[in-house]
Scaffold this motif. Sequence first.
Motif, PDB file in Angstrom:
ATOM      1  N   PHE A 925      16.448  -1.889  -5.342  1.00 24.10           N
ATOM      2  CA  PHE A 925      16.407  -1.614  -3.903  1.00 24.10           C
ATOM      3  C   PHE A 925      16.865  -0.204  -3.529  1.00 24.10           C
ATOM      4  O   PHE A 925      17.067   0.081  -2.360  1.00 24.10           O
ATOM      5  N   ASP A 926      17.026   0.670  -4.535  1.00 25.47           N
ATOM      6  CA  ASP A 926      17.404   2.047  -4.211  1.00 25.47           C
ATOM      7  C   ASP A 926      16.196   2.899  -3.824  1.00 25.47           C
ATOM      8  O   ASP A 926      16.350   3.978  -3.274  1.00 25.47           O
ATOM      9  N   VAL A 927      15.020   2.417  -4.116  1.00 24.76           N
ATOM     10  CA  VAL A 927      13.830   3.262  -3.982  1.00 24.76           C
ATOM     11  C   VAL A 927      13.655   3.766  -2.537  1.00 24.76           C
ATOM     12  O   VAL A 927      13.841   3.021  -1.584  1.00 24.76           O
ATOM     13  N   ARG A 928      13.319   5.061  -2.429  1.00 26.55           N
ATOM     14  CA  ARG A 928      13.049   5.698  -1.134  1.00 26.55           C
ATOM     15  C   ARG A 928      11.575   6.031  -1.063  1.00 26.55           C
ATOM     16  O   ARG A 928      10.975   6.458  -2.053  1.00 26.55           O
ATOM     17  N   VAL A 929      10.967   5.801   0.101  1.00 29.54           N
ATOM     18  CA  VAL A 929       9.527   6.025   0.229  1.00 29.54           C
ATOM     19  C   VAL A 929       9.174   6.740   1.522  1.00 29.54           C
ATOM     20  O   VAL A 929      10.000   6.874   2.423  1.00 29.54           O
ATOM     21  N   ARG A 930       7.927   7.167   1.557  1.00 28.24           N
ATOM     22  CA  ARG A 930       7.319   7.611   2.811  1.00 28.24           C
ATOM     23  C   ARG A 930       6.038   6.810   2.941  1.00 28.24           C
ATOM     24  O   ARG A 930       5.457   6.394   1.930  1.00 28.24           O
ATOM     25  N   ILE A 931       5.600   6.581   4.152  1.00 25.04           N
ATOM     26  CA  ILE A 931       4.322   5.883   4.315  1.00 25.04           C
ATOM     27  C   ILE A 931       3.415   6.698   5.214  1.00 25.04           C
ATOM     28  O   ILE A 931       3.869   7.338   6.158  1.00 25.04           O
ATOM     29  N   ALA A 932       2.141   6.705   4.880  1.00 27.12           N
ATOM     30  CA  ALA A 932       1.164   7.457   5.662  1.00 27.12           C
ATOM     31  C   ALA A 932      -0.149   6.699   5.685  1.00 27.12           C
ATOM     32  O   ALA A 932      -0.540   6.077   4.685  1.00 27.12           O
ATOM     33  N   LYS A 933      -0.812   6.737   6.817  1.00 28.58           N
ATOM     34  CA  LYS A 933      -2.089   6.044   6.970  1.00 28.58           C
ATOM     35  C   LYS A 933      -3.083   6.582   5.946  1.00 28.58           C
ATOM     36  O   LYS A 933      -3.138   7.783   5.688  1.00 28.58           O
ATOM     37  N   CYS A 934      -3.835   5.680   5.323  1.00 29.11           N
ATOM     38  CA  CYS A 934      -4.797   6.144   4.314  1.00 29.11           C
ATOM     39  C   CYS A 934      -6.126   6.480   4.984  1.00 29.11           C
ATOM     40  O   CYS A 934      -6.377   6.080   6.121  1.00 29.11           O
ATOM     41  N   ALA A 935      -6.946   7.201   4.259  1.00 23.44           N
ATOM     42  CA  ALA A 935      -8.256   7.601   4.798  1.00 23.44           C
ATOM     43  C   ALA A 935      -9.097   6.357   5.097  1.00 23.44           C
ATOM     44  O   ALA A 935      -8.915   5.314   4.472  1.00 23.44           O
ATOM     45  N   ALA A 936      -9.998   6.481   6.054  1.00 21.35           N
ATOM     46  CA  ALA A 936     -10.804   5.333   6.498  1.00 21.35           C
ATOM     47  C   ALA A 936     -11.466   4.643   5.305  1.00 21.35           C
ATOM     48  O   ALA A 936     -11.436   3.418   5.189  1.00 21.35           O
ATOM     49  N   GLU A 937     -12.021   5.442   4.381  1.00 22.15           N
ATOM     50  CA  GLU A 937     -12.764   4.821   3.273  1.00 22.15           C
ATOM     51  C   GLU A 937     -11.825   4.193   2.248  1.00 22.15           C
ATOM     52  O   GLU A 937     -12.235   3.442   1.386  1.00 22.15           O
ATOM     53  N   GLU A 938     -10.516   4.513   2.375  1.00 25.52           N
ATOM     54  CA  GLU A 938      -9.553   3.929   1.437  1.00 25.52           C
ATOM     55  C   GLU A 938      -8.995   2.600   1.940  1.00 25.52           C
ATOM     56  O   GLU A 938      -8.324   1.872   1.204  1.00 25.52           O
ATOM     57  N   ALA A 939      -9.249   2.282   3.204  1.00 27.52           N
ATOM     58  CA  ALA A 939      -8.671   1.077   3.808  1.00 27.52           C
ATOM     59  C   ALA A 939      -9.346  -0.187   3.276  1.00 27.52           C
ATOM     60  O   ALA A 939     -10.490  -0.158   2.838  1.00 27.52           O
ATOM     61  N   GLY A 940      -8.584  -1.282   3.284  1.00 26.68           N
ATOM     62  CA  GLY A 940      -9.179  -2.586   2.974  1.00 26.68           C
ATOM     63  C   GLY A 940      -8.941  -3.093   1.569  1.00 26.68           C
ATOM     64  O   GLY A 940      -9.159  -4.260   1.273  1.00 26.68           O
ATOM     65  N   PHE A 941      -8.470  -2.225   0.672  1.00 30.59           N
ATOM     66  CA  PHE A 941      -8.209  -2.688  -0.703  1.00 30.59           C
ATOM     67  C   PHE A 941      -6.994  -1.951  -1.261  1.00 30.59           C
ATOM     68  O   PHE A 941      -6.704  -0.833  -0.869  1.00 30.59           O
ATOM     69  N   THR A 942      -6.276  -2.628  -2.173  1.00 36.48           N
ATOM     70  CA  THR A 942      -5.060  -2.044  -2.703  1.00 36.48           C
ATOM     71  C   THR A 942      -5.348  -1.121  -3.889  1.00 36.48           C
ATOM     72  O   THR A 942      -6.407  -1.218  -4.514  1.00 36.48           O
ATOM     73  N   GLU A 943      -4.426  -0.227  -4.134  1.00 33.85           N
ATOM     74  CA  GLU A 943      -4.439   0.620  -5.330  1.00 33.85           C
ATOM     75  C   GLU A 943      -3.002   0.812  -5.753  1.00 33.85           C
ATOM     76  O   GLU A 943      -2.113   0.743  -4.922  1.00 33.85           O
ATOM     77  N   PRO A 944      -2.695   1.055  -7.028  1.00 30.15           N
ATOM     78  CA  PRO A 944      -3.633   1.209  -8.136  1.00 30.15           C
ATOM     79  C   PRO A 944      -4.326  -0.102  -8.511  1.00 30.15           C
ATOM     80  O   PRO A 944      -3.795  -1.175  -8.285  1.00 30.15           O
ATOM     81  N   GLN A 945      -5.520   0.043  -9.049  1.00 33.31           N
ATOM     82  CA  GLN A 945      -6.271  -1.099  -9.568  1.00 33.31           C
ATOM     83  C   GLN A 945      -6.234  -1.034 -11.095  1.00 33.31           C
ATOM     84  O   GLN A 945      -6.129   0.038 -11.665  1.00 33.31           O
ATOM     85  N   PHE A 946      -6.264  -2.193 -11.725  1.00 33.37           N
ATOM     86  CA  PHE A 946      -6.197  -2.232 -13.179  1.00 33.37           C
ATOM     87  C   PHE A 946      -7.425  -2.953 -13.729  1.00 33.37           C
ATOM     88  O   PHE A 946      -8.031  -3.767 -13.049  1.00 33.37           O
ATOM     89  N   GLU A 947      -7.720  -2.640 -14.993  1.00 36.00           N
ATOM     90  CA  GLU A 947      -8.867  -3.261 -15.636  1.00 36.00           C
ATOM     91  C   GLU A 947      -8.672  -4.773 -15.673  1.00 36.00           C
ATOM     92  O   GLU A 947      -7.556  -5.265 -15.829  1.00 36.00           O
ATOM     93  N   ARG A 948      -9.759  -5.502 -15.528  1.00 37.69           N
ATOM     94  CA  ARG A 948      -9.705  -6.956 -15.512  1.00 37.69           C
ATOM     95  C   ARG A 948      -9.395  -7.478 -16.919  1.00 37.69           C
ATOM     96  O   ARG A 948      -9.958  -7.006 -17.899  1.00 37.69           O
ATOM     97  N   PHE A 949      -8.482  -8.456 -17.007  1.00 34.90           N
ATOM     98  CA  PHE A 949      -8.219  -9.103 -18.303  1.00 34.90           C
ATOM     99  C   PHE A 949      -9.393 -10.006 -18.661  1.00 34.90           C
ATOM    100  O   PHE A 949      -9.980 -10.635 -17.791  1.00 34.90           O
ATOM    101  N   ALA A 950      -9.684 -10.068 -19.970  1.00 35.00           N
ATOM    102  CA  ALA A 950     -10.688 -11.028 -20.434  1.00 35.00           C
ATOM    103  C   ALA A 950     -10.123 -12.438 -20.295  1.00 35.00           C
ATOM    104  O   ALA A 950      -8.908 -12.623 -20.282  1.00 35.00           O
ATOM    105  N   ARG A 951     -10.992 -13.416 -20.179  1.00 32.67           N
ATOM    106  CA  ARG A 951     -10.546 -14.803 -20.086  1.00 32.67           C
ATOM    107  C   ARG A 951     -10.330 -15.352 -21.494  1.00 32.67           C
ATOM    108  O   ARG A 951     -11.182 -15.156 -22.357  1.00 32.67           O
ATOM    109  N   PRO A 952      -9.187 -15.979 -21.754  1.00 35.85           N
ATOM    110  CA  PRO A 952      -8.917 -16.484 -23.109  1.00 35.85           C
ATOM    111  C   PRO A 952      -9.936 -17.551 -23.516  1.00 35.85           C
ATOM    112  O   PRO A 952     -10.599 -18.122 -22.654  1.00 35.85           O
ATOM    113  N   PRO A 953     -10.029 -17.836 -24.813  1.00 33.37           N
ATOM    114  CA  PRO A 953     -10.974 -18.850 -25.285  1.00 33.37           C
ATOM    115  C   PRO A 953     -10.755 -20.186 -24.572  1.00 33.37           C
ATOM    116  O   PRO A 953      -9.619 -20.563 -24.280  1.00 33.37           O
TER     117      PRO A 953
END
Lengths: 976, 312, 244
Positions: A925-953
């Motif tokens: 809980f020590d973390v300090r941040v700033r927040i700023a509105k993202c560009a219109a085309e960036e809205a609606g989905f989170t980032e960072p995104q990660f590669e999808r895991f394969a489904r196990p057998p």
Amino acid sequence: MSKAAPRGANSAPSQRPLADSRAPDEGDGVETSPSVSDRIAKTTCYMCACRCGIDVHIKDGKVRYINGNKDHPVNRGVICGKGSSGIMQHYSPARLKKPLLRTGPRGSGEFREIEWDEALTIATERLSAIRRTDPKKLAFFTGRDQSQSLTGWWASKFGTPNFAAHGGFCSVNMAAGGLYTIGGSFWEFGEPDWDNTRYFMLFGVAEDHDSNPIKIGLGKLKARGAKVVSINPCRTGYNAIADDWIGIRPGTDGLFVLALVHELLKAGRIDLDYLLRYTNAPVLVVQAPGAADDGLFVRDVDGHPLAWDRLAKTPVNAADPEAKPALTGSYEIGGRRCVPVFQLIAERYLDETYAPDAVAERCGVAAETIRRIAAELAHVAFEQTIELPIAWTDWAGRRHETIKGRPVSMHAMRGISAHSNGFHTCRAIHLLQVLLGTVDVPGGFRFKPPYPRPAPPGPKPCGKNVRPMTPLDGMPLGFVCGPDDLLVDEDGRPARIDKAYSWEAPLAAHGLMHSVIRNAWAGDPYPIDTLMMYMSNMAWNSSMNTVETIAMLTDKDGAGAYKIPFIIYSDAYYSETVAFADLVLPDTTYLERHDCISLLDRPISHADGPGDAIRHPVVQPDRDVRPFQSVLIELGARLGLPCFVEEDGSAKYRDYADYIVNHERTPGLGPLAGWRGKDGGSIGRGDVNPDQLQRYIDNGGFWHQDFSDDQRYYKMGNRAYLDFAVEMGFIPKAEPIVFQLYSEPIQRFRLAARGHGTVQPPDAERNRIETYMDPLPFWYAPVEEDAVDLERYPLHALTQRPMHMYHSWGSQNAWLRQITSQNRLFVHADTATTLGLADDDWVWIESLNGRVKGQIKLIDGVNPDTVWTWNAIGKRRGSWGLKDDAAESNRGFLLNHIIGDQTSADANGKRYSNSDPITGQAAWFDVRVRIAKCAAEEAGFTEPQFERFARPPHFEPSPDVLRFGAAFRMKREAAE
Amino acid sequence: MHPAFSVVFFTTATGAGYGLLALLGLLGGLGFIPADFWLGLVGMALAFGLIVAGLLSSTGHLGRPERAWRAFSQWRSAWLSREGVASVVTFIPACIFGIGWVFLGKSGGWVAVAGLLAAAGAVTTVCTTGMIYASLKPIAQWHSRYTLPAYLIFAGMTGSVLTNALLQAFKQGSTAMLIGTLLATLAGWGWKLTTWRYNDRLEIPTTANTATGLAGGTVRSIEWPHTEENYLLKEMGFRIARKHSAKLRRITQAMAFAAPSVLLAVTFALPWPFAAIVSVAAAISQLAGILVERWLFFAEAKHTVMLYYGRE
Amino acid sequence: MTCLPARTEKKLGLVIDLDTCVGCQACVTACKEWNTGGHMAPLTDIDPYGGHVDGVWFNRVHTYEHMTELGGRTVNFPRSCLHCETPACVTVCPTGASYKRASDGIVLVDEDKCIGCKLCSWACPYGAREFDTDVGVMKKCTLCVDRIYNDNLAEEDRVPACVAACPTSARHFGDLGDPASAISQLVEERGGVALMPELGYKPTNRYLPPRARSQRAAKVDAPALEPIKVEGGFLGWIDRMLSN
Ligand SMILES: Nc1nc2c(c(=O)[nH]1)N[C@H]1C(S)=C(S)[C@@H](COP(=O)(O)OP(=O)(O)OC[C@H]3O[C@@H](n4cnc5c(=O)[nH]c(N)nc54)[C@H](O)[C@@H]3O)O[C@H]1N2
Ligand SMILES: Nc1nc2c(c(=O)[nH]1)N[C@H]1C(S)=C(S)[C@@H](COP(=O)(O)OP(=O)(O)OC[C@H]3O[C@@H](n4cnc5c(=O)[nH]c(N)nc54)[C@H](O)[C@@H]3O)O[C@H]1N2
Ligand code: SF4
Ligand code: SF4
Ligand code: SF4
Ligand code: SF4
Ligand code: SF4
Ligand SMILES: [Mo]
């Protein structure tokens, strides 16, 4: 109609069945008495670590319904949102099905299924090679499990010091802060006297381990109209129902509390008698700057700390009940100046730097408010005292006709501990409680057995001299009392992979699980061979700096070999971490296995008596999975670890159930305290009882022993209790437990920093040790705040536990995830306005460590300099049986991405783990941040995104429709 | 409220159908419209067609259409049942009238009686439809004195514009009918405008305060019980942007009222077949316009449950 | 029959204490868990593991901020059927599927009669009815009619699932028609309120308003602390205290 006396928590007259509960003849054909279950199995819930008793209703071989066990000491019949959703956890599509061996690159999720024998052979060969050469090259770390007495024991027999559970990133500050001060702690090891308290202060709690007990307790306070004061930047949940909400600035509670202390001292509103009887306030402290014993206690030849007798004008054994010790003054003994601990306390906290006006702005709490709270505390503690008409005898044999109480109680958790100044803040809160005389008194904060224990408790950490094929000479974790107990080599280098008990984290009583991956990757202090983990999602929500952590898990050396050579992991579900394991050992669900909630570990005791509990299989696994504890025991046998094999080398324990019953830590003491002895007649100590488990099952899965009335309070100095505690093996001797307001062990580190003693810190560390190892509680700005540019990162960013989610597990739960599958960032409306942000905007949340994108929600109930979100809702695509379009991986986010796992470089260019410098507690809980509105085309989905895991057998895609329960009804109606 | 097409079409079609039926029953029965096989056949077929199509489409809205027959049972309390009953009962005089007027070429006498009864049934049915909406207290825009008349006026309006088109098509057009139709259209226009004005100024006593029992000040929703859309939000949380609804209101006025009025006015001056073509155009334009009006009727209606979600 | 009974023998319902509710969702999932196997089983979940998850629930908890001149208060607010005395959800039902029991006042849906016209959910101001698109019928809170009279449950367990579960004891159950009943007394004493009374549905359930910053709030009237005024100040005072 005759009625039994109502049982359970919800038994108010307005919560009982109808006086006549016979169905009226409405004639609408409604079946008012459908059969509910074929059988009811009573076991222990594990939808979280609270360990409530549950009645599992089994119908047609399936789990029909789970409700709270009315007789259970923890939940008394109630059940929380998670517990009621156990069915969806048990039938989760993310359950692992069979042991897995990695086939693709680490983190791809590409595996092949293997048989258990192959899995165990692979593990055995790997581990025995390590044990033959250098046991510390096995790092064994466990998380949410409640079998640390087994896993720790196993590690010590294997011979590696590199063992810890999750406490280091959880709340070791509370554990250590408490155990070094009052010999007990908040967390789940103590509780307010819910039935008698009149004034309750809640510091930094959203939910805590005592999920249901705290809720039941708050219900009692509300029913009685007792006052609830919440100190919390966020006004949600428990804090929403407080009569008084103090939206403090994160990381400043230490100041706030010490200002209360200042006010109380100044007004003389403290319990002197209590201080004299139960604390080291009168103990004399050497005042000889530069001397090797400066700041240590003055002791007699037998090592008893001395006090100054006001009447006899001589030094006396501080523990002498006849003594009349002074609390103030300065005395000469053997030509050396010394003063009572209390004198030091008064001098420090009466100083104007702790005055309400001096701290108000920094805390974001008005000075008047601080003064008012201090006045209210004093008023309730000293004018509304309570007295229970119960006679008791103290440790010195003095009989007291009544039990006096001061009905002020406090509880604190991660809002305090998850800051890098949490240890001292926690000590400050205990100091406040003790000055008011409210610890283990009626209406105050109460210990749960096996606490209190000597402060700090006995056993020291082991693992200094690690030798092949040799067990450690004790358990890996314990309590240091000075530099000599540290686990460091002659150059002061850490002996443990997590650097616990080193100069970087001297009092790391729970280890530093959160630094293992980095250290193992960096080979600092040394490379390891195998990282074995159990029940902890270290590749995601339980690591800081997730993105880099993932990189470290998959990083290779020049030769193309993984820097962390081998990873074994046991999970029950397809979590993010599974995908990073080389060998996956699939566990059962909590309804399919034996577990043991032991007094040797984290029991279910409450303040009115000790208790422990078991889990037992109430349904059989339909998959090729095995309980990890049994697997660990089999590994122990295959490795031939001492105490896991008989002389002839055969396995000592068939499985975990067998271990639970037959294992003895010391003669007569085993995992379970109930129904010991051949006939099951004894508790605590006693011979092994072959049908102990059955006795537990017959009793609803738990054992609980209620104290006699004279044992319930003042346990630190209550003869009846102390004798009982010795019998039970909680404490070695029936001696009073003295609260250590001034901590001598901590002073010893300071002396080392000043060059005294044989075990010396590296020069680079001296400053840090000198600064933080203060024998009295003090406040310092969270480490991170000194490092970051507060202009650039003006906001504090926090997470809170959603009451209906347990860390990462909730999202695989079809019911729970409907409540929260996207977490918002909550921002104060005024702050948003100044930042030009509107409700529902998508913003970048940026810290020194990187940035993450999420959607905001404007609120009023939060400290204006603070933003927060629900913990662990964000998920990685491909995990947890979720579909690719699941909100968790598209709109939900994980704050951990931007929480650094290291501090910024100090003067010597050194970066430490982002932790409390004393205990190694992760400073989430020590973390300090700033927040700023993202560009219109960036809205609606989170980032960072990660590669999808394969489904196990053999993982089917999760269903599109869930009709759970339809089958019960069809069967029922067919029968009619 | 979610403007489900099945319901939008149902109310529009049955409204026009019953309007037409009523006028034919009345005017035909009393001989104002001379019995003419083809005119009669087309007229009655159109009326029945619209009614049946409407009723069928309404069942498309049901979760269990196969049980639709049950909907007749609760006429004592439920307007939906009453509507069902009324619509079915109306078929009886309507059919008798149809046989007499269309196939036997009669008017007056028992045919007149049947025609009047059919007309009465049609009016009743339209009333019941109106009452289904007018009786719903949680939806202030519907639960108003404007709703029932609106259903009647629009049924009469669309009925007459169809009747007029029919007569014109069969060279039977009359100024009286034209005037009547024109007046009906203007009446409808006026009524819609006043309804809109009323709704726009509506001050609803039910607020987030009364919904939660939290008296005084403001009550703001900060977290929903669920993060994704559920039935309540999908069914009752339909939102339409101010700009969008203003545009649709203009379209409604143009197509349902303005255009038909102009076309009808022009019809006075036109000889057959032009009069016929224009009248039919007027009818088509108005029906299309009313579909839009009905879509708005739902889209602009706000349900009290949205107070819990803080969704305006 | 969807005509309302002239009167009901009992008025069974719930009382929810907004001063105590912490929004833990226990009542929500306990309700889901019991009822998905109960009288209206199943409480279907559509797309349970996907991005458009939408399930049937009988009880939902909202969170609000109530801002008054006295300051802000965060309020958790459970919402379920209020078993109204004169509910249009019943009278609008064309099939008789929706009805109010004359014996205990419980409002139920008879699934076998329901045609899924959704009209009752339009008529309910409180959003207490949820449509099961998979089965095509309307579903709602049954007041646990299959628990409160259930001979197969121990007598003490014959209360609604949500009431039994609630960890803070914020939920109460009983006959609100009987002024002498414990639950009616509670409503009396705490000034319980009905929701949207102006609509005239006469809800049976009551909500107990938050006490903070009201005359009912828990208060400590403590005099301000006075610094010690003996010579020698605080330390002098200590000596004095100890020596007598
Ligand atoms: N439902 C549920 N229960 C759980 C868990 C779960 O995941 N879900 N996790 C379990 C575990 S592992 C743990 S460790 C416990 C933790 O239980 P809690 O201690 O309740 O942990 P958090 O949810 O992190 O809550 C921390 C609280 O401290 C506040 N806070 C943050 N910084 C400060 C500060 O500087 N000062 C003050 N006064 N407050 C502050 C936050 O606003 C938040 O309300 O919960 C346990 N119980
Ligand atoms: N940002 C932020 N991060 C935090 C915190 C915070 O407050 N904020 N809190 C921190 C704290 S206090 C803690 S304790 C950690 C908790 O974080 P973790 O210890 O990672 O806890 P979980 O996320 O519950 O992950 C436990 C793993 O155990 C698995 N599991 C569940 N049941 C079983 C079982 O029966 N058997 C086995 N073998 N595995 C099982 C789950 O699938 C999951 O992968 O998170 C920490 N991370
Ligand atoms: S608090 Fe934890 S243990 Fe208790 S019922 Fe809830 S999930 Fe289960
Ligand atoms: S709350 Fe809604 S569903 Fe329940 S009785 Fe009242 S109107 Fe009907
Ligand atoms: S949906 Fe079912 S219960 Fe509701 S009104 Fe229609 S038929 Fe009646
Ligand atoms: S009474 Fe029963 S059905 Fe109604 S909300 Fe409570 S648990 Fe759900
Ligand atoms: S269970 Fe009780 S405290 Fe939890 S949300 Fe429901 S009413 Fe509120
Ligand atoms: Mo934790």
